[in-house]
Design a protein around this motif. Structure first.
Motif, short mmCIF file in Angstrom:
data_model
loop_
_atom_site.label_atom_id
_atom_site.label_comp_id
_atom_site.label_asym_id
_atom_site.label_seq_id
_atom_site.Cartn_x
_atom_site.Cartn_y
_atom_site.Cartn_z
N ALA A 1 0.83 -1.21 0.00
CA ALA A 1 0.00 0.00 0.00
C ALA A 1 0.87 1.26 0.00
O ALA A 1 0.58 2.23 -0.72
N ALA A 2 1.94 1.24 0.79
CA ALA A 2 2.84 2.39 0.83
C ALA A 2 3.51 2.60 -0.52
O ALA A 2 3.65 3.75 -0.99
N MET A 3 3.93 1.52 -1.15
CA MET A 3 4.59 1.64 -2.45
C MET A 3 3.63 2.15 -3.52
O MET A 3 4.04 2.84 -4.45
N SER A 4 2.36 1.82 -3.40
CA SER A 4 1.41 2.31 -4.39
C SER A 4 1.13 3.79 -4.22
O SER A 4 0.74 4.46 -5.18
N CYS A 5 1.34 4.32 -3.02
CA CYS A 5 1.08 5.74 -2.76
C CYS A 5 2.32 6.61 -2.90
O CYS A 5 2.19 7.84 -3.00
N ILE A 6 3.49 6.03 -2.91
CA ILE A 6 4.72 6.82 -2.84
C ILE A 6 4.88 7.76 -4.04
O ILE A 6 5.29 8.91 -3.87
N GLN A 7 4.55 7.31 -5.24
CA GLN A 7 4.72 8.17 -6.41
C GLN A 7 3.76 9.35 -6.36
O GLN A 7 4.13 10.46 -6.74
N ILE A 8 2.56 9.13 -5.88
CA ILE A 8 1.59 10.22 -5.76
C ILE A 8 2.11 11.28 -4.77
O ILE A 8 2.03 12.48 -5.04
N ILE A 9 2.67 10.82 -3.65
CA ILE A 9 3.20 11.75 -2.65
C ILE A 9 4.40 12.50 -3.23
O ILE A 9 4.53 13.72 -3.05
N ILE A 10 5.28 11.79 -3.93
CA ILE A 10 6.46 12.45 -4.54
C ILE A 10 6.02 13.50 -5.55
O ILE A 10 6.58 14.60 -5.59
N ASP A 11 5.00 13.20 -6.34
CA ASP A 11 4.51 14.17 -7.33
C ASP A 11 3.95 15.43 -6.67
O ASP A 11 4.06 16.52 -7.21
N HIS A 12 3.36 15.29 -5.48
CA HIS A 12 2.74 16.44 -4.82
C HIS A 12 3.71 17.25 -3.97
O HIS A 12 3.60 18.47 -3.93
N VAL A 13 4.63 16.59 -3.25
CA VAL A 13 5.49 17.34 -2.32
C VAL A 13 6.97 17.28 -2.67
O VAL A 13 7.76 17.99 -2.06
N GLY A 14 7.36 16.44 -3.58
CA GLY A 14 8.77 16.32 -3.94
C GLY A 14 9.44 15.17 -3.21
O GLY A 14 8.95 14.68 -2.19
N VAL A 15 10.60 14.76 -3.74
CA VAL A 15 11.30 13.59 -3.22
C VAL A 15 11.80 13.82 -1.80
O VAL A 15 11.56 13.02 -0.90
N GLY A 16 12.49 14.92 -1.59
CA GLY A 16 13.08 15.18 -0.28
C GLY A 16 12.05 15.26 0.83
O GLY A 16 12.21 14.64 1.89
N PHE A 17 10.99 16.02 0.59
CA PHE A 17 9.98 16.17 1.63
C PHE A 17 9.19 14.89 1.84
O PHE A 17 8.76 14.59 2.96
N CYS A 18 9.01 14.10 0.79
CA CYS A 18 8.30 12.82 0.92
C CYS A 18 9.02 11.90 1.91
O CYS A 18 8.41 11.36 2.82
N PHE A 19 10.32 11.76 1.74
CA PHE A 19 11.07 10.88 2.63
C PHE A 19 11.28 11.49 4.00
O PHE A 19 11.46 10.78 4.99
N THR A 20 11.21 12.81 4.10
CA THR A 20 11.21 13.46 5.42
C THR A 20 9.94 13.11 6.16
O THR A 20 9.96 12.85 7.38
#
Length: 117
Positions: free
Chosen positions: A43-62
């Motif tokens: 479930a997390a892997m299916s959402c990760i790209q959506i989160i990266i598209d909205h907030v960016g890579v750095g902030f997503c992993f933060t």
């Protein structure tokens, strides 16, 4: 490196606790834990790209690291109260098992005394 390095010890601690709490069926508990863990990871892997598209890579992993850090106090709670939880669970099992054994001994016909139908 921060997040996997932090999650590995947490998973090991929780697996040890899970085995300790379910001594009579530890493998079943571990299998259920692995299924849930894998489903949550999917479930997390299916959402990760959506989160990266909205907030960016750095902030997503933060955000992911912050969620992990927010869960750390739960380990302190487990350490402080885990022994008490285990002892109360064992007392509860002893209270359930002891009366059942007494009933089975009291309800069984004695040898040499046939029952009349």
């Amino acid at each position: 490196m921060f997040n996997p390095g932090l999650q590995y010890p947490i998973v090991k601690i929780l697996n040890t606790l899970l085995t300790d709490l379910n001594q009579e069926s530890a493998s079943t508990a571990q299998a259920a834990c692995n299924i849930v863990r894998c489903l949550l990871a999917a479930a997390a892997m299916s959402c990760i790209q959506i989160i990266i598209d909205h907030v960016g890579v750095g902030f997503c992993f933060t955000i992911i690291a912050a969620i992990t850090a927010l869960c750390l106090p739960l380990l302190a709670v487990e350490r402080a109260k885990g022994l008490g939880w285990r002892q109360s669970r064992e007392r509860g099992r002893a209270n359930i098992i002891a009366p059942a054994e007494e009933e089975s001994r009291a309800g069984s016909p004695k040898e040499g005394n046939p029952t009349v139908d």
